[in-house]
Motif scaffolding. Sequence first.
Motif, PDB file in Angstrom:
ATOM      1  N   ALA A  94       0.823  -1.208   0.000  1.00  0.00           N
ATOM      2  CA  ALA A  94       0.000   0.000   0.000  1.00  0.00           C
ATOM      3  C   ALA A  94       0.860   1.263   0.000  1.00  0.00           C
ATOM      4  N   THR A  95       0.392   2.281  -0.717  1.00  0.00           N
ATOM      5  CA  THR A  95       1.007   3.595  -0.637  1.00  0.00           C
ATOM      6  C   THR A  95       0.507   4.293   0.629  1.00  0.00           C
ATOM      7  N   ARG A  96       1.078   5.455   0.923  1.00  0.00           N
ATOM      8  CA  ARG A  96       0.643   6.190   2.112  1.00  0.00           C
ATOM      9  C   ARG A  96      -0.729   6.824   1.926  1.00  0.00           C
ATOM     10  N   MET A  97      -1.246   6.870   0.693  1.00  0.00           N
ATOM     11  CA  MET A  97      -2.575   7.445   0.437  1.00  0.00           C
ATOM     12  C   MET A  97      -3.636   6.377   0.677  1.00  0.00           C
ATOM     13  N   ILE A  98      -3.807   6.017   1.941  1.00  0.00           N
ATOM     14  CA  ILE A  98      -4.620   4.845   2.271  1.00  0.00           C
ATOM     15  C   ILE A  98      -6.107   5.049   2.015  1.00  0.00           C
ATOM     16  N   GLU A  99      -6.546   6.303   1.876  1.00  0.00           N
ATOM     17  CA  GLU A  99      -7.962   6.537   1.614  1.00  0.00           C
ATOM     18  C   GLU A  99      -8.396   5.928   0.285  1.00  0.00           C
ATOM     19  N   ASN A 100      -7.461   5.730  -0.633  1.00  0.00           N
ATOM     20  CA  ASN A 100      -7.798   5.074  -1.898  1.00  0.00           C
ATOM     21  C   ASN A 100      -8.295   3.663  -1.667  1.00  0.00           C
ATOM     22  N   TYR A 101      -7.684   2.949  -0.752  1.00  0.00           N
ATOM     23  CA  TYR A 101      -8.064   1.561  -0.490  1.00  0.00           C
ATOM     24  C   TYR A 101      -9.322   1.482   0.374  1.00  0.00           C
ATOM     25  N   THR A 102      -9.417   2.344   1.373  1.00  0.00           N
ATOM     26  CA  THR A 102     -10.605   2.304   2.242  1.00  0.00           C
ATOM     27  C   THR A 102     -11.849   2.713   1.462  1.00  0.00           C
ATOM     28  N   THR A 103     -11.740   3.720   0.593  1.00  0.00           N
ATOM     29  CA  THR A 103     -12.882   4.135  -0.212  1.00  0.00           C
ATOM     30  C   THR A 103     -13.288   3.039  -1.178  1.00  0.00           C
ATOM     31  N   PHE A 104     -12.296   2.423  -1.831  1.00  0.00           N
ATOM     32  CA  PHE A 104     -12.563   1.324  -2.764  1.00  0.00           C
ATOM     33  C   PHE A 104     -13.259   0.182  -2.037  1.00  0.00           C
TER      34      PHE A 104
ATOM     35  N   GLU B 228     -14.980   0.279   0.810  1.00  0.00           N
ATOM     36  CA  GLU B 228     -16.320   0.687   1.245  1.00  0.00           C
ATOM     37  C   GLU B 228     -17.316   0.621   0.087  1.00  0.00           C
ATOM     38  N   ASN B 229     -16.890   1.084  -1.071  1.00  0.00           N
ATOM     39  CA  ASN B 229     -17.778   1.081  -2.234  1.00  0.00           C
ATOM     40  C   ASN B 229     -18.160  -0.334  -2.675  1.00  0.00           C
ATOM     41  N   LYS B 230     -17.294  -1.293  -2.397  1.00  0.00           N
ATOM     42  CA  LYS B 230     -17.563  -2.682  -2.774  1.00  0.00           C
ATOM     43  C   LYS B 230     -18.050  -3.534  -1.598  1.00  0.00           C
TER      44      LYS B 230
END
Length: 373
Positions: free
Chosen positions: A147-157, A159-161
């Motif tokens: 994971a990169t430090r921009m973890i909101e990309n993974y949490t948002t992804f 959550e959407n799924k």
Amino acid sequence: MDLKQRQASEVASKVLNKEDLFILDVRNEEAYGDWKIEGESVTSINVPYFDLIDGVEDLLPELPKDKEILVVCAKEGSSVFVGEELIEAGIENVSYLSGGMKAWSEYLEPVKVGDLPGGALYQFVRIGKGCLSYLVESNGEAAVVDATRMIENYTTFAENKGLTIKATMDTHLHADHISGGKALADQVNGTYYLPEEDAGEVTFPFTALKEGNNVTIGEVTIEPIYSPGHTIGSTSLMINDAYLLTGDILFVESIGRPDLAGKAEDWVLDLRTTLYNRYKEMAGELVVLPAHFSKMAELGETGVVSAKLEELYEKNEGLHVEEEAEFRRMVTENLPPQPNAYQEIRETNMGKITPDEETRREMEIGPNRCAVN
């Protein structure tokens, strides 16, 4: 006419879809030469901002009349100034990159790699940095790798799924970018895995990513395979006997460099053993998914960076050096410069230092340099 704003996501879409894109990059020559927006259908010119302060008239003949002109700088301020100057000079179709190259460096594009039992495997392409991370999903559960430090990309992804992230994993202690693995695991109350051979100076708790200790996500099995060479702890991940996540050991067009901790001479034979013995014993049909790419040409038609293992043994020149001495020379004498702030990045990933967000962004600016040229 008003100056238009373009988000990094819009620019990435143009690059990935191979749409025509004309860029006026107004950073200094050194920054432009080191790292810029590239793509098969991208045309860019570099005219430093300080050359344009007194006017853009001399630049006008170099600009296309029938295309949008995207002005790019480091953070966006200079590109807004130049863009407005171009509009005042009569150029109508002008835009600027919101957030500049910093935003470009941080944007992630999720791309589906393929199906898995009860789910799928996704590659997150950090197009401006050449970093690749992954999300494995099955039966409502997920694991994130490198994971990169921009973890909101993974949490948002997730959550959407409707996914619950159960685990995060780093294939090795990264030196070119700040890992988001531990922070993401903490946020979702998941388990953080890291090879223990790389964790001698790590200051926080982790679970060993170790061969023989498989991780199950829904119906999917993630099998760690010890594969040192880039670091002493580098560990590849076999996913359901179909995909091989190679970290920074093996790329589509190159091989990993073994010197980011100053250990090139010590680790070069480990690298050779992994590439020329351990991987060679694996099934040729495995789809190799690395943690980095260096050229836009490495992105396939669907935007995924991948290749079958057997294809790499045919085409990747780093796998065709028969003499051990020649291999040693190749990986110790053909190395690009060290990544920007690599020692500080390693210390951050160990938990030894905790830079603020703006410092973290500055530490990561620049291209991926994890491969042997």
